[in-house]
Design a protein around this motif. Sequence first.
Motif, PDB file in Angstrom:
ATOM      1  N   GLY A  89      76.421   7.883  70.023  1.00  0.00           N
ATOM      2  CA  GLY A  89      74.377   7.513  69.584  1.00  0.00           C
ATOM      3  C   GLY A  89      74.155   6.725  70.722  1.00  0.00           C
TER       4      GLY A  89
ATOM      5  N   CYS B 230      73.958   1.456  66.761  1.00  0.00           N
ATOM      6  CA  CYS B 230      73.641   2.503  66.280  1.00  0.00           C
ATOM      7  C   CYS B 230      74.969   2.238  64.959  1.00  0.00           C
ATOM      8  CB  CYS B 230      73.664   4.146  66.662  1.00  0.00           C
ATOM      9  SG  CYS B 230      75.044   4.549  67.624  1.00  0.00           S
TER      10      CYS B 230
ATOM     11  N   CYS C 252      74.754  10.936  61.464  1.00  0.00           N
ATOM     12  CA  CYS C 252      76.005   9.114  61.293  1.00  0.00           C
ATOM     13  C   CYS C 252      76.925   9.834  60.773  1.00  0.00           C
ATOM     14  CB  CYS C 252      74.384   8.348  60.709  1.00  0.00           C
ATOM     15  SG  CYS C 252      74.198   9.402  59.470  1.00  0.00           S
TER      16      CYS C 252
ATOM     17  N   ALA D 230      77.424   4.654  64.826  1.00  0.00           N
ATOM     18  CA  ALA D 230      77.385   6.222  65.074  1.00  0.00           C
ATOM     19  C   ALA D 230      79.117   6.191  65.558  1.00  0.00           C
ATOM     20  CB  ALA D 230      77.054   7.098  65.827  1.00  0.00           C
TER      21      ALA D 230
ATOM     22  N   LYS E  95      81.689   9.790  66.914  1.00  0.00           N
ATOM     23  CA  LYS E  95      80.593  10.122  67.689  1.00  0.00           C
ATOM     24  C   LYS E  95      79.242   9.556  68.724  1.00  0.00           C
ATOM     25  CE  LYS E  95      79.497  13.941  65.079  1.00  0.00           C
ATOM     26  NZ  LYS E  95      80.639  15.304  65.684  1.00  0.00           N
TER      27      LYS E  95
END
Length: 184
Positions: A37, A43, A99, A45, A35
């Motif tokens: 983020g 983060c 997340c 992610a 992901k």
Amino acid sequence: MPALTVNDRPVRFDMDPETPLLWALRDAANLTGTKYGCGVGDCHACTVIVDGEALRSCLITLAEAEGRYVTTIEGLSRDRSHPVQQALVAEQAIQCGFCTPGIAMAAAALIQANPDPSEDAIRQAIPNLCRCGVYPRLVRAIQRAGRVARRVERISAAPAPGISAEDAAVEVPAIVASEGERPQ
């Protein structure tokens, strides 16, 4: 053309070597489980495993990843059987799920290096941001994943994806096929 191994497959990316690994994985390899983020590494992610280490793919260029082994959430296990994946589900440590891939990858790297991590070690190894606040369950899930990895405990997990409801009910008696559903 940067060449690396992604999820046990050799890959060459016809992209600028300064492209962040995150975008090569998502846009060129269509591995969208990693992901985006924040884009600046705060983060976590976008965490993937590179040569056994949990790294943020938004901070690594293709040039820096060249010749290395990268594992994304898609490569962790095709049937969700990895101890971390099973423990996250069993401990209900997933809410919105955004997340989760980054957390699972950081946890998998931790469990690989230390299958019996302390709560403190978990908190240090998993700096991922979770807007839903699953942190207490996350610690329990990672400790449980370690026990599963050490073969001290088993998790009776949900059946693999793609299974019919009737077959799932055989494997997990709490799941019952709905009235009109017929097995394929």
